[in-house]
Scaffold this active site. Sequence first.
Site, PDB file in Angstrom:
ATOM      1  N   TYR A 177       0.819  -1.219   0.000  1.00  9.61           N
ATOM      2  CA  TYR A 177       0.000   0.000   0.000  1.00  9.61           C
ATOM      3  C   TYR A 177       0.850   1.264   0.000  1.00  9.61           C
ATOM      4  O   TYR A 177       0.381   2.320  -0.379  1.00  9.61           O
ATOM      5  CB  TYR A 177      -0.879   0.035   1.251  1.00  9.61           C
ATOM      6  N   ASP A 209      -5.805  -7.143   4.890  1.00 10.63           N
ATOM      7  CA  ASP A 209      -6.982  -6.580   4.223  1.00 10.63           C
ATOM      8  C   ASP A 209      -7.879  -7.705   3.723  1.00 10.63           C
ATOM      9  O   ASP A 209      -9.085  -7.737   3.977  1.00 10.63           O
ATOM     10  CB  ASP A 209      -6.526  -5.693   3.057  1.00 10.63           C
ATOM     11  N   ASP A 242      -2.239 -18.579   1.982  1.00 11.10           N
ATOM     12  CA  ASP A 242      -3.252 -19.350   1.242  1.00 11.10           C
ATOM     13  C   ASP A 242      -3.903 -20.395   2.151  1.00 11.10           C
ATOM     14  O   ASP A 242      -5.131 -20.571   2.153  1.00 11.10           O
ATOM     15  CB  ASP A 242      -2.658 -19.973  -0.035  1.00 11.10           C
ATOM     16  N   ASP A 248     -11.632  -9.223   5.564  1.00 10.14           N
ATOM     17  CA  ASP A 248     -12.943  -9.266   4.906  1.00 10.14           C
ATOM     18  C   ASP A 248     -13.510 -10.685   4.939  1.00 10.14           C
ATOM     19  O   ASP A 248     -14.699 -10.892   5.183  1.00 10.14           O
ATOM     20  CB  ASP A 248     -12.848  -8.796   3.442  1.00 10.14           C
ATOM     21  N   LYS A 304       3.883 -15.354   3.609  1.00 15.06           N
ATOM     22  CA  LYS A 304       4.110 -16.145   2.389  1.00 15.06           C
ATOM     23  C   LYS A 304       5.616 -16.379   2.302  1.00 15.06           C
ATOM     24  O   LYS A 304       6.285 -16.006   1.333  1.00 15.06           O
ATOM     25  CB  LYS A 304       3.551 -15.376   1.180  1.00 15.06           C
TER      26      LYS A 304
HETATM   27  C1  IPM Z   1     -10.107  -1.456   4.521  1.00 18.87           C
HETATM   28  C2  IPM Z   1     -10.420  -0.959   3.138  1.00 18.87           C
HETATM   29  C3  IPM Z   1      -9.296  -0.060   2.666  1.00 18.87           C
HETATM   30  C4  IPM Z   1      -8.035  -0.895   2.649  1.00 18.87           C
HETATM   31  C5  IPM Z   1      -9.536   0.600   1.302  1.00 18.87           C
HETATM   32  C6  IPM Z   1     -10.832   1.372   1.276  1.00 18.87           C
HETATM   33  C7  IPM Z   1      -8.371   1.472   0.898  1.00 18.87           C
HETATM   34  O1  IPM Z   1     -10.637  -2.018   2.261  1.00 18.87           O
HETATM   35  O2  IPM Z   1     -10.028  -0.623   5.444  1.00 18.87           O
HETATM   36  O3  IPM Z   1      -9.943  -2.654   4.706  1.00 18.87           O
HETATM   37  O4  IPM Z   1      -7.760  -1.606   1.658  1.00 18.87           O
HETATM   38  O5  IPM Z   1      -7.293  -0.832   3.624  1.00 18.87           O
HETATM   39 MN    MN Z   2     -10.533  -3.963   3.223  1.00 15.18          MN
END
Ligand code: IPM
Ligand code: MN
Length: 354
Positions: A141, A245, A221, A249, A189
């Site tokens: 990032y 990230d 993975d 999710d 990884k």
């Molecule tokens: C998160 C989001 C952000 C990230 C995006 C919106 C830049 O997905 O906070 O997880 O990738 O960190």
């Molecule tokens: Mn995210």
Amino acid sequence: MNKKIVLLPGDGIGAEVIHSAKDVLEAISQKFNHTFTFETHDIGGVAVDNHGTPLPDQTIQACKLADAVLLGAVGGPKWDNNPSHLRPERGLLGIRKALDLYANLRPVKGFPKLLHASPLKEEIINGSDLLIVRELTGGLYFGTPSERRDNGNAVVDTLTYTRKEIERIVEKAFQSAELRSKKLTSVDKANVLESSKLWREIVEEKKADYPNVSVDHVLVDAAAMKLITNPSQFDVIVTENMFGDILSDEASVLTGSLGMLPSASLAENGVGLYEPAHGSAPDIAGKGIANPIAMILSSALMLRYSFDLDEEARAIETAVESIINDNYHTADLKTSGGKLVSTTEMTQLVVNAI
Ligand code: IPM
Ligand code: MN
């Protein structure tokens, strides 16, 4: 206690859910005799529209002077085709960097009443209670600026980590594990990436300082697979920015809805930022149906981590739990026989319970 809180509603449902958190914090300040003052600033797409940049200087300055920051969400289709420096996400990455918010804590814990809404079978999800500790200010990032070469036909994104950056997040994860079930899983990884090899070395070095914590290393993975086949094996997971990230999710939907999960982004000494794990949900923005609970629970994390107000934090968490146990839910949770409520109704229920 007197505290100054900066609100960054951002885009989409951000404004609606920030409003809920503010109402709940006002109920807390009344009940426990605190004074919270609020100041609202722009970030993300709305800041692009109002100031020509996703992260205006006055927003950064206000956050630096605050005792804590609450953020709603950023992004939406309106800005999807903007050049990268005018994308809402730049605002979020910029504020993380400006405040040095290197540690992102994402707890994932289901509410028993909602487990049937999980995509996993109840017997698999049962007992899951984990914390993802994601490095937030390094890695892909924040490498040297990405580039297009060869007339746009080749691209470069760089992944950089320093020893210091890895050490501080690994220490944070060990400390978090000590406060929980004392089990740390480091995800990397290391069979491919040099950055992961250094990561693994540092975790091994730090182990000696935390003899009560058991440690294992899992490749990313395999970790993705284990999260859906046997999530309850995890306690604390620590990993670099991009892996964190993706895995957070994945982990967040295990419990039934992304709309329930808070997060905390912490600096070494400075101000902390608290935001829901969900995004700006432009498809439902402005309809009054968004689930405010992730944002409300984020404000509880703020009370606990930034202000050391554990009793107040628990008052919010207990209120939320009692409302869920009473079968109230917003539209994101398809539960049969429950009572469907709007964003403001849900907020009022929590306020009343407090
Ligand atoms: C998160 C989001 C952000 C990230 C995006 C919106 C830049 O997905 O906070 O997880 O990738 O960190
Ligand atoms: Mn995210």
